[in-house]
Design a protein around this motif. Structure first.
Motif, PDB file in Angstrom:
ATOM      1  N   LEU A   1       0.832  -1.208   0.000  1.00 47.78           N
ATOM      2  CA  LEU A   1       0.000   0.000   0.000  1.00 47.78           C
ATOM      3  C   LEU A   1       0.862   1.252   0.000  1.00 47.78           C
ATOM      4  CD1 LEU A   1      -2.822  -1.058   2.507  1.00 47.78           C
ATOM      5  CD2 LEU A   1      -2.962  -0.901   0.014  1.00 47.78           C
ATOM      6  N   THR A   2       1.966   1.225   0.754  1.00 47.07           N
ATOM      7  CA  THR A   2       2.903   2.344   0.731  1.00 47.07           C
ATOM      8  C   THR A   2       3.493   2.522  -0.651  1.00 47.07           C
ATOM      9  OG1 THR A   2       3.465   1.969   3.067  1.00 47.07           O
ATOM     10  CG2 THR A   2       4.985   3.309   1.778  1.00 47.07           C
ATOM     11  N   ASN A   3       3.792   1.402  -1.318  1.00 48.12           N
ATOM     12  CA  ASN A   3       4.337   1.426  -2.675  1.00 48.12           C
ATOM     13  C   ASN A   3       3.342   2.051  -3.658  1.00 48.12           C
ATOM     14  OD1 ASN A   3       6.659  -1.049  -3.937  1.00 48.12           O
ATOM     15  ND2 ASN A   3       6.250   0.990  -4.683  1.00 48.12           N
ATOM     16  N   ILE A   4       2.067   1.692  -3.514  1.00 48.73           N
ATOM     17  CA  ILE A   4       1.032   2.265  -4.382  1.00 48.73           C
ATOM     18  C   ILE A   4       0.938   3.776  -4.161  1.00 48.73           C
ATOM     19  CG2 ILE A   4      -1.448   2.353  -4.852  1.00 48.73           C
ATOM     20  CD1 ILE A   4      -0.205  -0.128  -5.987  1.00 48.73           C
ATOM     21  N   LYS A   5       0.907   4.175  -2.907  1.00 43.84           N
ATOM     22  CA  LYS A   5       0.818   5.605  -2.582  1.00 43.84           C
ATOM     23  C   LYS A   5       2.051   6.354  -3.085  1.00 43.84           C
ATOM     24  CE  LYS A   5       1.151   6.815   1.745  1.00 43.84           C
ATOM     25  NZ  LYS A   5       0.854   7.081   3.179  1.00 43.84           N
ATOM     26  N   TRP A   6       3.220   5.763  -2.912  1.00 47.62           N
ATOM     27  CA  TRP A   6       4.474   6.348  -3.376  1.00 47.62           C
ATOM     28  C   TRP A   6       4.472   6.531  -4.887  1.00 47.62           C
ATOM     29  CZ3 TRP A   6       9.099   8.570  -2.803  1.00 47.62           C
ATOM     30  CH2 TRP A   6      10.134   8.248  -3.676  1.00 47.62           C
ATOM     31  N   THR A   7       4.011   5.509  -5.608  1.00 47.42           N
ATOM     32  CA  THR A   7       4.016   5.564  -7.068  1.00 47.42           C
ATOM     33  C   THR A   7       3.002   6.572  -7.600  1.00 47.42           C
ATOM     34  OG1 THR A   7       4.668   3.227  -7.160  1.00 47.42           O
ATOM     35  CG2 THR A   7       3.783   4.192  -9.169  1.00 47.42           C
ATOM     36  N   VAL A   8       1.794   6.539  -7.073  1.00 46.12           N
ATOM     37  CA  VAL A   8       0.726   7.412  -7.573  1.00 46.12           C
ATOM     38  C   VAL A   8       1.049   8.882  -7.313  1.00 46.12           C
ATOM     39  CG1 VAL A   8      -1.693   8.071  -7.281  1.00 46.12           C
ATOM     40  CG2 VAL A   8      -1.065   5.653  -7.403  1.00 46.12           C
ATOM     41  N   THR A   9       1.457   9.208  -6.093  1.00 48.27           N
ATOM     42  CA  THR A   9       1.742  10.612  -5.768  1.00 48.27           C
ATOM     43  C   THR A   9       2.972  11.118  -6.515  1.00 48.27           C
ATOM     44  OG1 THR A   9       2.950   9.845  -3.782  1.00 48.27           O
ATOM     45  CG2 THR A   9       0.661  10.549  -3.498  1.00 48.27           C
TER      46      THR A   9
ATOM     47  N   VAL B   1       8.631  12.112  -1.477  1.00 47.38           N
ATOM     48  CA  VAL B   1       7.897  12.381  -2.722  1.00 47.38           C
ATOM     49  C   VAL B   1       8.427  13.650  -3.378  1.00 47.38           C
ATOM     50  CG1 VAL B   1       5.649  12.973  -3.699  1.00 47.38           C
ATOM     51  CG2 VAL B   1       5.825  11.148  -1.996  1.00 47.38           C
TER      52      VAL B   1
ATOM     53  N   THR C   1       7.943   4.327   5.406  1.00 45.70           N
ATOM     54  CA  THR C   1       8.356   4.539   4.014  1.00 45.70           C
ATOM     55  C   THR C   1       8.909   3.255   3.393  1.00 45.70           C
ATOM     56  OG1 THR C   1      10.563   5.284   4.698  1.00 45.70           O
ATOM     57  CG2 THR C   1       8.866   6.970   4.439  1.00 45.70           C
TER      58      THR C   1
ATOM     59  N   THR D   1       8.767   0.252   1.121  1.00 44.69           N
ATOM     60  CA  THR D   1       8.060  -0.198  -0.069  1.00 44.69           C
ATOM     61  C   THR D   1       8.363  -1.679  -0.302  1.00 44.69           C
ATOM     62  OG1 THR D   1       9.897   0.573  -1.431  1.00 44.69           O
ATOM     63  CG2 THR D   1       8.050   2.089  -1.110  1.00 44.69           C
TER      64      THR D   1
END
Length: 295
Positions: A71-79, A163, A246, A248
């Motif tokens: 989920l952290t990876n998804i948030k990291w990638t999208v933002t 980010v 943080t 991922t």
């Protein structure tokens, strides 16, 4: 005639054989090895191992830390991807409107992308250090804050700061590619639209975007893969902290493989990561194919 055709095919194959060999050694071998080890109890210290079939996959998919990292990876990638595209796109539009010194500004803005990621990570870590970092201490001296902000160890600041660094690093690549695409748009179409009374927004929506959307789509595909697989930037700056906020999937795989020495389970993580990215890329390419047919 047929023999000439066969000779031409053999000659063509000989020319691409070195590239195919390098591709097999650098890509196929690691992938096949990872898939093989993911079904075993391979350990970095123990020489012997046995086949465990889906045991590693079950262990990974039932581990709460994996899903937290995912989920952290998804948030990291999208933002990161969203702000890289916005900043890079706006920078490209701004540079495209410059009449004099365009190459100078383009060179200056691409500088962050030219540096190795390890140099960028260690430089930002030094700048943002909560003890002797230049930026936190200058904020205190200027009276903006009362105490030295802990940019890299605060639960509320660490992720947004990462980010921001990733956007600073990746936006120049978006800018250069979009700028190149903008320069291929026929200028006479803008002149015709202006004569017909089209507003700047209408010209942008109906002329600019259709010409550059294929390039933007390919950039989104590439940046999604690179950002999702990003390891060095996060690991060198925060190490996945504070308290794993943080961390991922690549860092999780590293901790399992090199921290716990469980190479088989770590390989299962990488295989799951590969499957997920292939599914995302398939979705992207379906959209790109649709755009190409419409064009």
């Amino acid at each position: 005639m047929k023999s000439r055709h066969i000779k031409a095919q053999i000659t063509s194959f000989c020319f691409i054989l070195p590239a195919l060999t390098v591709l097999a050694l650098l890509l196929l071998y690691p992938v096949v090895t990872s898939i093989f080890y993911s079904f075993t109890s391979k350990h970095l210290i123990k020489a012997d191992y046995e086949f465990v079939f889906l045991k590693n996959y079950i262990a990974v998919l039932t581990d709460p830390d994996f899903w937290t990292s995912f989920l952290t990876n998804i948030k990291w990638t999208v933002t990161s991807l969203f702000f890289q595209i916005v900043v890079g796109f706006l920078a490209a539009l701004a540079v495209d409107r410059i009449r004099k010194g365009k190459s100078f500004f383009r060179t200056i803005l691409i500088i962050p992308w030219a540096f190795p990621s390890i140099v960028i990570a260690l430089s930002w870590k030094w700048i943002l250090n909560g003890v002797s970092g230049y930026l936190p201490n200058i904020l205190v001296k200027m009276g903006i804050v009362d105490t030295v902000p802990q940019f890299l160890s605060s639960a509320n600041l660490a992720f947004p700061v990462l980010v921001m660094i990733n956007v600073w690093f990746g936006a120049p690549l978006i800018m250069v590619n979009v700028l190149s695409a903008l320069q291929t748009v026929p200028r006479d179409q803008y002149e015709a639209a202006q004569v017909d009374g089209a507003s700047p927004l209408q010209s942008f929506l109906h002329i600019t975007l259709p010409h550059i959307r294929i390039v933007m789509g390919l950039l989104i595909v590439l940046r999604t893969i690179w950002i999702f697989n990003s390891f060095d930037m996060i690991y060198l700056i925060t190490g996945g902290g504070p308290a794993g906020l943080t961390q991922t999937v690549p860092i999780y795989a590293y901790n399992v493989g090199w921290g716990l020495k469980m190479l088989g389970r770590s390989s299962a993580v990488t295989v799951l990561l590969l499957i997920f990215l292939l599914m995302v890329c398939m979705l992207y390419f379906r959209i790109l194919n649709k755009w190409e047919k419409e064009a």
